[in-house]
Design a protein around this motif. Structure first.
Motif, mmCIF file in Angstrom:
data_model
loop_
_atom_site.group_PDB
_atom_site.id
_atom_site.type_symbol
_atom_site.label_atom_id
_atom_site.label_comp_id
_atom_site.label_asym_id
_atom_site.label_seq_id
_atom_site.Cartn_x
_atom_site.Cartn_y
_atom_site.Cartn_z
ATOM 1 N N LYS A 227 29.368 58.170 28.516
ATOM 2 C CA LYS A 227 29.245 58.654 27.153
ATOM 3 C C LYS A 227 28.590 57.633 26.244
ATOM 4 N N SER A 228 28.839 56.353 26.521
ATOM 5 C CA SER A 228 28.297 55.321 25.645
ATOM 6 C C SER A 228 26.994 54.733 26.194
ATOM 7 N N ALA A 229 26.554 55.217 27.358
ATOM 8 C CA ALA A 229 25.357 54.666 27.984
ATOM 9 C C ALA A 229 24.110 55.174 27.274
ATOM 10 N N PRO A 230 22.988 54.468 27.392
ATOM 11 C CA PRO A 230 21.730 54.959 26.828
ATOM 12 C C PRO A 230 21.260 56.197 27.570
ATOM 13 N N ALA A 231 20.197 56.841 27.054
ATOM 14 C CA ALA A 231 19.706 58.090 27.631
ATOM 15 C C ALA A 231 19.388 57.932 29.111
ATOM 16 N N VAL A 232 18.754 56.832 29.496
ATOM 17 C CA VAL A 232 18.447 56.564 30.904
ATOM 18 C C VAL A 232 18.801 55.112 31.193
ATOM 19 N N THR A 233 19.557 54.890 32.264
ATOM 20 C CA THR A 233 19.940 53.532 32.607
ATOM 21 C C THR A 233 18.814 52.847 33.353
ATOM 22 N N ALA A 234 19.039 51.612 33.693
ATOM 23 C CA ALA A 234 18.002 50.818 34.345
ATOM 24 C C ALA A 234 17.618 51.396 35.699
ATOM 25 N N THR A 235 18.543 52.157 36.338
ATOM 26 C CA THR A 235 18.228 52.726 37.649
ATOM 27 C C THR A 235 17.184 53.813 37.542
ATOM 28 N N GLY A 236 17.084 54.492 36.402
ATOM 29 C CA GLY A 236 16.089 55.535 36.214
ATOM 30 C C GLY A 236 16.430 56.839 36.904
ATOM 31 N N HIS A 237 17.649 57.035 37.430
ATOM 32 C CA HIS A 237 18.040 58.266 38.099
ATOM 33 C C HIS A 237 18.273 59.371 37.079
ATOM 34 N N ILE A 238 17.882 60.609 37.432
ATOM 35 C CA ILE A 238 18.092 61.717 36.507
ATOM 36 C C ILE A 238 19.578 61.952 36.257
ATOM 37 N N SER A 239 20.412 61.608 37.229
ATOM 38 C CA SER A 239 21.857 61.786 37.061
ATOM 39 C C SER A 239 22.439 60.872 36.002
ATOM 40 N N ASP A 240 21.679 59.864 35.590
ATOM 41 C CA ASP A 240 22.163 58.957 34.565
ATOM 42 C C ASP A 240 21.955 59.502 33.155
ATOM 43 N N LEU A 241 21.237 60.625 33.049
ATOM 44 C CA LEU A 241 21.056 61.233 31.734
ATOM 45 C C LEU A 241 22.369 61.815 31.233
ATOM 46 N N PRO A 242 22.569 61.853 29.935
ATOM 47 C CA PRO A 242 23.792 62.443 29.389
ATOM 48 C C PRO A 242 23.854 63.937 29.680
ATOM 49 N N ASP A 243 25.050 64.498 29.672
ATOM 50 C CA ASP A 243 25.253 65.908 30.000
ATOM 51 C C ASP A 243 24.406 66.821 29.131
ATOM 52 N N GLN A 244 24.347 66.529 27.854
ATOM 53 C CA GLN A 244 23.621 67.388 26.930
ATOM 54 C C GLN A 244 22.151 67.522 27.322
ATOM 55 N N MET A 245 21.562 66.420 27.772
ATOM 56 C CA MET A 245 20.154 66.448 28.167
ATOM 57 C C MET A 245 19.970 67.187 29.487
ATOM 58 N N LEU A 246 20.891 67.026 30.405
ATOM 59 C CA LEU A 246 20.803 67.736 31.676
ATOM 60 C C LEU A 246 20.973 69.236 31.478
ATOM 61 N N HIS A 247 21.845 69.630 30.574
ATOM 62 C CA HIS A 247 21.994 71.055 30.254
ATOM 63 C C HIS A 247 20.666 71.624 29.766
ATOM 64 N N HIS A 248 19.970 70.863 28.952
ATOM 65 C CA HIS A 248 18.683 71.309 28.418
ATOM 66 C C HIS A 248 17.639 71.409 29.534
ATOM 67 N N VAL A 249 17.616 70.436 30.442
ATOM 68 C CA VAL A 249 16.669 70.462 31.556
ATOM 69 C C VAL A 249 16.917 71.675 32.444
ATOM 70 N N LEU A 250 18.183 71.955 32.748
ATOM 71 C CA LEU A 250 18.520 73.077 33.612
ATOM 72 C C LEU A 250 18.146 74.418 32.994
ATOM 73 N N SER A 251 18.058 74.472 31.670
ATOM 74 C CA SER A 251 17.743 75.733 30.995
ATOM 75 C C SER A 251 16.326 76.209 31.274
ATOM 76 N N PHE A 252 15.463 75.326 31.781
ATOM 77 C CA PHE A 252 14.085 75.715 32.101
ATOM 78 C C PHE A 252 13.962 76.306 33.507
ATOM 79 N N LEU A 253 15.017 76.218 34.301
ATOM 80 C CA LEU A 253 14.993 76.726 35.670
ATOM 81 C C LEU A 253 15.511 78.157 35.718
ATOM 82 N N PRO A 254 15.045 78.975 36.670
ATOM 83 C CA PRO A 254 15.680 80.275 36.881
ATOM 84 C C PRO A 254 17.171 80.081 37.142
ATOM 85 N N VAL A 255 17.989 81.030 36.691
ATOM 86 C CA VAL A 255 19.442 80.834 36.751
ATOM 87 C C VAL A 255 19.924 80.550 38.169
#
Length: 399
Positions: A9-37
């Motif tokens: 929760k307190s981490a930056p948008a992307v950590t040093a590892t650069g993995h997509i899983s390191d993005l905050p939940d809110q951003m991942l929810h937005h990314v998933l919204s572009f995919l077919p359900v």
């Protein structure tokens, strides 16, 4: 070791590892919204973190080959999905089963009702549904659907601001909304024998292009900033006695198309009266369509108009009367663009004129500073226009 929930929760948008899983939940929810359900749901197998993310996406893209392929999946999704609000929903299928069409519509209606229940703000539909009622819907995009009577009355959508109707069959008497700010009607068709009335008094921008059928009738739009109206060759308003830029304007039975017999509005104008308060206008018409010329006979004043783009339709009459009339009735016009016999966007020839006001006639705006003439070749038709403008103290240079 992956970060804990508290650390995430307190981490930056992307950590040093650069993995997509390191993005905050809110951003991942937005990314998933572009995919077919169905694809978004499959991400649950990626890792423990992803197991429930798909249930709270900010958008749903319900798309596929045919409705029946998604019925069972959508039934489960409606049960399992969280009750979080939705930003966007798109419903689109490539094919429908003719023998099962009623069921298709019933299922889509159900899915749409759930979307509205989840307070969707942007809804895109490629399939026919029932009337829409929402206190939260802001944008509605309709594509390639047949719109039944009463569908386009949005009195029960008080927050609707943007409406786009593209490649649709319009079988409605009236398009009505008091909240609407931006309206686009492109490539649509109507087989009605009367004009569809557009009533949107708060409209700020309007696009009406390539309408197939009788031209819609526009009510007054006092707040309008910009409008683009393009009457294509598929417009059914045609002067039966048209001859080289001259419309008959007949009031008898020899040509019923030039003068409306029974419009469903008291306005004398079909188009220009409704958009006469705009600051920016683009008015295009195929040759032989009487609507603009007919409207000009009622002399609407374009009291706020600053920029105007016209095509060769306005210069076809021998005396260029349509062009002269609209210039005369635009007292604060600053820029006029004439796009003549050239579709663009690239034109072989471009000429820019400047207005010399010291000898300027009162027939045109004293604010007019720029006149652009765009064409492919300077022929007799173009020279006629240039001579007309030169008589109004416009001086041209080639670009």
């Amino acid at each position: 070791m992956p970060p804990s929930g508290k650390e995430r929760k307190s981490a930056p948008a992307v950590t040093a590892t650069g993995h997509i899983s390191d993005l905050p939940d809110q951003m991942l929810h937005h990314v998933l919204s572009f995919l077919p359900v169905q694809v978004a749901a499959q991400t649950c197998v990626l890792a423990r973190r992803w197991r429930h993310l798909w249930k709270s996406t900010t958008g749903l893209r319900i798309v596929g080959l045919q409705v029946q392929d998604l019925r069972k999946f959508m039934n489960h999704l409606l049960v399992l999905r969280g009750r979080t609000h939705l930003d966007t929903v798109e419903i689109k299928f490539d094919r429908y089963d003719d023998d099962d069409d009623d069921d298709d519509v019933r299922y889509v209606n159900l899915w749409t009702r759930f979307a509205l229940m989840w307070k969707v703000r942007v809804l895109t539909l490629h399939i026919l549904i029932g009337n829409i009622v929402s206190q939260h819907l802001v944008t509605l995009d309709l594509h390639s659907v047949a719109l039944p009577k009463a569908f386009l009355d949005f009195a029960r959508c008080p927050q609707l601001v943007n409406l786009k109707i593209d490649d649709c069959f319009i079988n409605v008497n009236k398009i009505s909304s008091c909240s609407l700010k931006h309206l686009s009607i492109t490539g649509c068709r109507s087989d009605l024998d009367f004009r569809v009335l557009v009533s949107a008094p708060g409209l700020v921008s309007l696009e009406l292009e390539d309408f197939i059928g009788i031209t819609p009738l526009l009510e007054d739009m006092a707040l309008l900033e910009a409008a683009c109206v393009n009457l294509s060759d598929r417009c059914k308003d045609v002067c039966l006695n048209y001859d080289s830029g001259v419309f008959c304007g007949a009031k008898d039975n020899t040509c019923k198309n030039c003068v409306p017999i029974s419009d469903n509005c008291s306005s004398d104008c079909v188009l220009l009266g409704g958009i006469s308060r705009a600051k920016h206008l683009k008015l295009i018409s195929e040759i032989g369509k009487p609507i603009f010329t007919r409207d000009l006979k009622h002399c609407p004043k374009f009291s706020k108009l600053k920029t105007l783009l016209l095509n060769e339709y306005w210069c076809e009459a021998p005396d260029l009367d349509p062009l002269a009339c609209i210039m005369k009735n635009s007292p604060v016009l600053e820029k006029l663009t004439l796009q003549l016999f050239s579709k663009g966007p690239n034109h072989e020839m471009e000429m820019k004129g400047s207005y010399r006001s010291m000898e300027g006639p009162s027939a045109i705006s004293e604010h007019l500073k720029i006149v652009e003439v765009k064409c492919n070749v300077v022929d007799k038709r173009i020279l006629k226009v240039l001579r007309f403008l030169s008589a109004l103290n416009m001086r041209f240079s080639f670009q």
